[in-house]
Every structure is written in structure tokens, then in C-alpha cells.
Design a protein around this motif. Structure first.
Motif: not given
Length: 79
Positions: A22-26, A28-31
Motif C-alpha cells: 500500500a502507498p505511504l504518505i512519507a 517509513p523513517l520519516a513517519i
């Protein structure tokens, strides 16, 4: 017969080998960094209220036997 069908279904389901994520907003490290920063802010807000109980000495509660709903924590001192 049944075990052969189960083996065929399992082989067909596992045969693709790659599922699209699924696409992420940012990234993973930034989240993770944003979540960590938010939790740290909430921690500092919580710790800023830790001195409220140390502002003054505790005052004994006056035992009033005529109160409509007296507390039951006076251990019979109000009678």
C-alpha cells in the motif's frame, strides 16, 4: 484427494511471490521520526504537570457531621 487439492491451492496462492504494498504518505523513517517527536512532546507536557502536587503542604479536611453526603473516610471522627 483432499490433501492434493489443499497442496494445489497453497502452491497457487504462494506462487505469485510478490504483493504490491500500500502507498505511504512519507518514507517509513520519516513517519517513525514524526511519531517519536509527537510522543516526546506529549511526555514533556505530562512531566510539566508533575510539580502541581508539590506547590504547598496538604491541608487536613475539616470533618463536618452535618454535611448531606459526608465522606466515609473520616473513620468515625465526625460523630
Amino acid at each position: 484427494m483432499l490433501s492434493q487439492q489443499i497442496a494445489t491451492i497453497v502452491a497457487a496462492a504462494g506462487g505469485s511471490g510478490h504483493e504490491e504494498l500500500a502507498p505511504l504518505i512519507a518514507p517509513p523513517l520519516a513517519i517513525g521520526a514524526i511519531m517519536f517527536a509527537l510522543l516526546m512532546v506529549m511526555l514533556f507536557i505530562t512531566l510539566s504537570y508533575s510539580n502541581l502536587g508539590k506547590r504547598h503542604e496538604a491541608v487536613e479536611e475539616h470533618v463536618d457531621p452535618h454535611r448531606q453526603h459526608p465522606n466515609k473516610h473520616d473513620h468515625g471522627q465526625g460523630h
